[in-house]
Design an enzyme around this catalytic site. Structure first.
Site, PDB file in Angstrom:
ATOM      1  N   ASP A 219      -1.154   6.691   6.479  1.00  0.00           N
ATOM      2  CA  ASP A 219      -2.261   5.798   6.136  1.00  0.00           C
ATOM      3  C   ASP A 219      -2.420   4.853   7.334  1.00  0.00           C
ATOM      4  OD1 ASP A 219      -3.902   3.757   5.267  1.00  0.00           O
ATOM      5  OD2 ASP A 219      -2.758   3.314   3.450  1.00  0.00           O
TER       6      ASP A 219
ATOM      7  N   LYS B 125     -11.945  -1.808   7.840  1.00  0.00           N
ATOM      8  CA  LYS B 125     -11.225  -2.748   8.708  1.00  0.00           C
ATOM      9  C   LYS B 125     -11.713  -2.624  10.141  1.00  0.00           C
ATOM     10  CE  LYS B 125      -7.924  -2.168   5.228  1.00  0.00           C
ATOM     11  NZ  LYS B 125      -7.851  -3.508   4.701  1.00  0.00           N
TER      12      LYS B 125
ATOM     13  N   TRP C 167       0.836  -1.211   0.000  1.00  0.00           N
ATOM     14  CA  TRP C 167       0.000   0.000   0.000  1.00  0.00           C
ATOM     15  C   TRP C 167       0.863   1.250   0.000  1.00  0.00           C
ATOM     16  CZ3 TRP C 167      -4.201  -1.502  -1.875  1.00  0.00           C
ATOM     17  CH2 TRP C 167      -4.719  -2.763  -1.566  1.00  0.00           C
TER      18      TRP C 167
HETATM   19  N1  PMP Z   1      -4.026   1.170   2.715  1.00  0.00           N
HETATM   20  C1  PMP Z   1      -4.030   0.063   3.469  1.00  0.00           C
HETATM   21  C2  PMP Z   1      -3.130  -0.001   4.665  1.00  0.00           C
HETATM   22  C3  PMP Z   1      -4.851  -1.017   3.129  1.00  0.00           C
HETATM   23  O1  PMP Z   1      -4.841  -2.124   3.884  1.00  0.00           O
HETATM   24  C4  PMP Z   1      -5.699  -0.918   2.001  1.00  0.00           C
HETATM   25  C5  PMP Z   1      -6.657  -2.000   1.585  1.00  0.00           C
HETATM   26  N2  PMP Z   1      -6.686  -3.133   2.220  1.00  0.00           N
HETATM   27  C6  PMP Z   1      -5.647   0.245   1.242  1.00  0.00           C
HETATM   28  C7  PMP Z   1      -4.816   1.280   1.625  1.00  0.00           C
HETATM   29  C8  PMP Z   1      -6.518   0.414   0.027  1.00  0.00           C
HETATM   30  O2  PMP Z   1      -7.818   0.604   0.445  1.00  0.00           O
HETATM   31  P1  PMP Z   1      -9.060   0.715  -0.530  1.00  0.00           P
HETATM   32  O3  PMP Z   1      -9.350  -0.639  -1.032  1.00  0.00           O
HETATM   33  O4  PMP Z   1     -10.125   1.278   0.359  1.00  0.00           O
HETATM   34  O5  PMP Z   1      -8.687   1.667  -1.620  1.00  0.00           O
END
Ligand code: PMP
Length: 364
Positions: free
Chosen positions: A174, A198, A104
Site C-alpha cells: 500500500d 494524497k 492502515w
Molecule cells: N492506506 C493508507 C496508507 C492511507 O493513508 C489511507 C487513508 N488515508 C488508506 C489506506 C485508506 O484510504 P481510503 O480512505 O481511500 O480507503
C-alpha cells in the site's frame, strides 16, 4: 483569490498549474463543448484521457510491460479485501503474512483475517508505531501466498527505507501516501496500490499496478465481480463507469510530474523540503518529532509539544495565519504536517517560520 498552505494528509494539496488547466477546460474540454464530467466514458475523448494517463504513469514509474495498470474505485480500503480474495483465498494456500506498522496495515490485516489465515509476522505497535521493525530476517510463513506492507504510514509518519526481505514471497505494498514521491523499482513488487487523494488527484480513484501473472486467469465465481482484478484487467478499467473526472486529474498530475523532470527531481525536492522541517524539529525546545529518525517519512511529519492545550493553540494560530490542517490524526492527537509533492518549498519554510515565532511567543 488567496490560497492557504494546506498540510492535509488527504485529500490534499494539488499542483496549482493542474488546477488552473482543469479550470480552463471545465466548460469546454478541447472543443468538444462539454466538461470531462459530462462526457461518456465510452467516448473516444475519454478513451484518450485514460490511455494518456496510463502511458504517462508507465513512463513516470518505468512500469514494465508485464504489469497491468488499473484505475479502480472503493478507496484504498477496498483493496484490503481484494488482495486476499484475489491472491490467496481462491488462488493459493489461503495464508499470507502481514507487517503491521500502523492503522492502515492493521485494518488490512484485520480484513484479511475474514478470508484467510493472515499472520502478523512483525509489528511496531509496542511503541505506538513510531518505527519500522527490522525486516531483514522475518519468520516468513513457508506457505504464505504473499507478504503485505503499508510502505508509508500516513498517521505515524514512518516509511520503509529498505523493503523487507521477502525470502522469495510476493510483495504487496500500500503506497497510498508515498506514491510518486520518489522513483521505485516496480519489479520488486507483485502489486503496488495507492489511493489517489494524497499525491496524485481527487479521492475516488485508486491506482493499482499488478504483475500480470498475479491476476487470476479464470473468473473467481465466489468473488463479487467488481472486486476481481480479472474483471478490471479484461475491461481495461472500463468494466463499469469509472471515476472519469478523477482519472482525468490524475492524468494531468502525471503529465505535470513528467514535465517537472520526473521522479528523481521530485524526490530531491521532497528530501529538501522534509529536511527543512526535520532540521527545525531536531533543535526546537518546544516541538518534538515523534518518529525514530532513520524511519522518518518525507510525506507525513508528526510532531508534538507534549501539551495538548498548546497543540490546540498551535493549530488555531496556524490556521489564522493561513497554514491549515496541521492537527494530528484523531487516533493519535498532536500535530502533523503532510508535505506531499504539491506542497511548495515556500509552504514548508512558512511553516517553520511560524513555528519559530510560536515557540518564542509561547515559551514558558
Ligand atoms: N492506506 C493508507 C496508507 C492511507 O493513508 C489511507 C487513508 N488515508 C488508506 C489506506 C485508506 O484510504 P481510503 O480512505 O481511500 O480507503
Amino acid at each position: 483569490m488567496s490560497r492557504v498552505y494546506n498540510f492535509s494528509a488527504g485529500p490534499a494539496v494539488l499542483p496549482v498549474p493542474v488546477l488552473k488547466e482543469a479550470a480552463d477546460e471545465m466548460l469546454d474540454y478541447r472543443g468538444c463543448g462539454m466538461s470531462v464530467m459530462e462526457m461518456s466514458h465510452r467516448s473516444n475523448m475519454f478513451q484518450q484521457i485514460i490511455d494518456d494517463a496510463e502511458a504517462d504513469l508507465r513512463e513516470l514509474l518505468g512500469i514494465p510491460e508485464n504489469y497491468d495498470v488499473l484505475f479502480l474505485q472503493g478507496g484504498a480500503s477496498q483493496q484490503f479485501s481484494c488482495v486476499p480474495l484475489n491472491f490467496s483465498k481462491y488462488t493459493g494456500n489461503g495464508v499470507a503474512d502481514y507487517i503491521v506498522t500502523g492503522q492502515w496495515a492493521k485494518k488490512a490485516h484485520k480484513e484479511a483475517t475474514k478470508f484467510i489465515t493472515a499472520n502478523k509476522i512483525a509489528t511496531s505497535e509496542d511503541k505506538m508505531f513510531t518505527y519500522i521493525p527490522d525486516c531483514s530476517d522475518l519468520p516468513i510463513t513457508p506457505e504464505a501466498d504473499y507478504l503485505y506492507i503499508c510502505e508509508n504510514n500516513t498517521i505515524y509518519g514512518t516509511k520503509y527505507w529498505t523493503l523487507p526481505n521477502t525470502k522469495g514471497k510476493k510483495l504487496i505494498a500500500d503506497q497510498s501516501s508515498c506514491f510518486l514521491s520518489e522513483p521505485v523499482d516496480v519489479t520488486k513488487y507483485a502489486m503496488i496500490y495507492a489511493g489517489a487523494q494524497k499525491n496524485v488527484g481527487p479521492s475516488g480513484v485508486v491506482i493499482a499496478i499488478i504483475r500480470h501473472d498475479m491476476v487470476p486467469e479464470e473468473e473467481l465465481p465466489e468473488v463479487p465481480t467488481m472486486l476481481q482484478y480479472k474483471t478490471q484487467v479484461d475491461a481495461k478499467s472500463l468494466y463499469n463507469t469509472p471515476p472519469c473526472y478523477g482519472i482525468y486529474i490524475c492524468g494531468k498530475v502525471f503529465r505535470y510530474l513528467l514535465d517537472q523532470g520526473g521522479l528523481e527531481v521530485i524526490a530531491q525536492r521532497n528530501h529538501d523540503k522534509a529536511a527543512i522541517l526535520y532540521n527545525y524539529l531536531d533543535q526546537s525546545k518546544m516541538f518534538k518529532g515523534t518518529v525514530v529518525p532513520k524511519d522518518r517519512s518525507l510525506m507525513n511529519v508528526p510532531f508534538v509539544t507534549g501539551n495538548p492545550d498548546l497543540d490546540a493553540k498551535f493549530v488555531a494560530d496556524a490556521t489564522a495565519a493561513g497554514l491549515v490542517n496541521l492537527k494530528g490524526h484523531k487516533t493519535v492527537g498532536g500535530l502533523r504536517a503532510s508535505i506531499y509533492n504539491a506542497m511548495p518549498k515556500e509552504g514548508v519554510e512558512a511553516l517553520v517560520q511560524f513555528m519559530e515565532k510560536f515557540e518564542k511567543e509561547n515559551a514558558k
